[in-house]
Design a protein around this motif. Sequence first.
Motif, PDB file in Angstrom:
ATOM      1  N   GLU A 272      -2.757   6.797  -7.685  1.00 58.61           N
ATOM      2  CA  GLU A 272      -1.345   6.736  -7.396  1.00 58.61           C
ATOM      3  C   GLU A 272      -0.422   6.056  -8.367  1.00 58.61           C
ATOM      4  O   GLU A 272       0.649   6.416  -8.885  1.00 58.61           O
ATOM      5  N   PHE A 273      -0.851   4.751  -8.371  1.00 57.33           N
ATOM      6  CA  PHE A 273      -0.079   3.707  -9.430  1.00 57.33           C
ATOM      7  C   PHE A 273      -0.273   4.166 -10.919  1.00 57.33           C
ATOM      8  O   PHE A 273       0.833   4.299 -11.457  1.00 57.33           O
TER       9      PHE A 273
ATOM     10  N   MET B 246       0.840  -1.311  -0.072  1.00 59.39           N
ATOM     11  CA  MET B 246      -0.038   0.022   0.139  1.00 59.39           C
ATOM     12  C   MET B 246       0.988   1.250  -0.031  1.00 59.39           C
ATOM     13  O   MET B 246       1.974   1.040   0.412  1.00 59.39           O
ATOM     14  N   LYS B 247       0.384   2.206  -0.313  1.00 56.49           N
ATOM     15  CA  LYS B 247       0.952   3.830  -0.452  1.00 56.49           C
ATOM     16  C   LYS B 247       0.238   4.851   0.145  1.00 56.49           C
ATOM     17  O   LYS B 247      -0.973   4.618  -0.233  1.00 56.49           O
TER      18      LYS B 247
ATOM     19  N   ASN C 261      -4.878  -0.653  -3.207  1.00 58.07           N
ATOM     20  CA  ASN C 261      -4.557  -1.435  -4.323  1.00 58.07           C
ATOM     21  C   ASN C 261      -3.320  -0.953  -5.169  1.00 58.07           C
ATOM     22  O   ASN C 261      -3.139  -1.431  -6.371  1.00 58.07           O
ATOM     23  N   TYR C 262      -2.572  -0.191  -4.450  1.00 58.27           N
ATOM     24  CA  TYR C 262      -1.211   0.347  -5.075  1.00 58.27           C
ATOM     25  C   TYR C 262      -0.354  -0.918  -5.564  1.00 58.27           C
ATOM     26  O   TYR C 262      -0.149  -1.731  -4.789  1.00 58.27           O
ATOM     27  N   GLY C 263      -0.029  -0.917  -6.875  1.00 60.79           N
ATOM     28  CA  GLY C 263       0.645  -1.853  -7.470  1.00 60.79           C
ATOM     29  C   GLY C 263       0.019  -3.522  -7.345  1.00 60.79           C
ATOM     30  O   GLY C 263       0.803  -4.469  -7.680  1.00 60.79           O
ATOM     31  N   ARG C 264      -1.191  -3.524  -6.929  1.00 54.35           N
ATOM     32  CA  ARG C 264      -1.877  -4.905  -7.290  1.00 54.35           C
ATOM     33  C   ARG C 264      -2.473  -4.991  -8.625  1.00 54.35           C
ATOM     34  O   ARG C 264      -3.495  -4.343  -8.768  1.00 54.35           O
ATOM     35  N   VAL C 265      -1.978  -5.995  -9.289  1.00 54.54           N
ATOM     36  CA  VAL C 265      -2.644  -6.189 -10.583  1.00 54.54           C
ATOM     37  C   VAL C 265      -3.542  -7.498 -10.573  1.00 54.54           C
ATOM     38  O   VAL C 265      -3.275  -8.384 -10.237  1.00 54.54           O
TER      39      VAL C 265
END
Length: 332
Positions: free
Chosen positions: A135-136, A1-2, A48-52
């Motif tokens: 953000e992502f 997370m971010k 969901n930052y960086g979650r694909v």
Amino acid sequence: MKEAMYYKKNNDGTIECGLCPHHCRISQGRTGICRVRKNIGGKLYSMNYGRVSSLAMDPIEKKPLYHFYPGSMIFSVGSVGCNFRCKFCQNWQIAQLTDIPTSKVSAEELINAAKQRQDNIGIAYTYNEPTVWYEFVLECAKLAKREGLKNVLITNGFIEKEPLQEILPLIDAMNIDVKAFHEDFYKDMVSGQLLPVKETVEEAQRKCHVEITTLIIPGINDSMEEIKALAQWLSSLRKDIPLHLTRYFPNYKLDILPTPVEKIKMARDTAMKYLDYVYTGNMIDEIGGNTYCPSCDKLIIERAGYQVQVKTEDNKCPKCGTPILLIKDSEK
């Protein structure tokens, strides 16, 4: 997370998110309506930052974008979460559910993956609502731009003005869902608002290539009066904004019968009175899937499924010379 962007802290320990017009007031340990922005210890985090959740090479026409690099392929990526609650959601497994398996990637890894795809023009942020992955997506879009990749957003357009203004210079094309053209639909069917979506369309079409999609649902947003109002509004912005009128099928929480094919064709005929380019989707329609010159009706772009043949000459109609809205390789 971010840690998330666009939020403010309240004196009572809650947080007000400013990413979208919901302006969710989020208590400690809770998330906003999108389910992916969470108050942890008095700070807002993007969960969901960086979650694909999804990766695929797709035809650009699948987005749908018909006037942006036609016949090209684009690396498409999605995460989880959405700031709408569409009862007819087509991707509800990732948009309405967040506790699902995902892969963790960095922005650099995603850009490298996109660069390695053969004949890829860029990255489409799609499948779930990309603006709640803000953000992502912003970080990836900056890197993609530096690498000469195109950035494409497939979005519901429900975003506040400031974050929209920050990301728009990085975006080459958008397909924006205008889900209906009356506020009651947005309130009852998607838990949102129409006005902010209209404002997003108005601003985005000044800065990048924009196409519009409207899913036509029987008895809910399928009146010809509503289609006319939508087309007239788009025409007041630009007559050459492409409009995709797509056929509804039962999904998620809505189980009414599919839209009759003839209703979609009738809607296209209505919208064509005001717009240069109107398409039918989610159905077989030789005429409604092609592009015709708005002046002389000559066939300009022929589509058979995802097989595309462009017949312009220097982005002009070869018969009458009318300029055709078309962004393609020669314009790089």
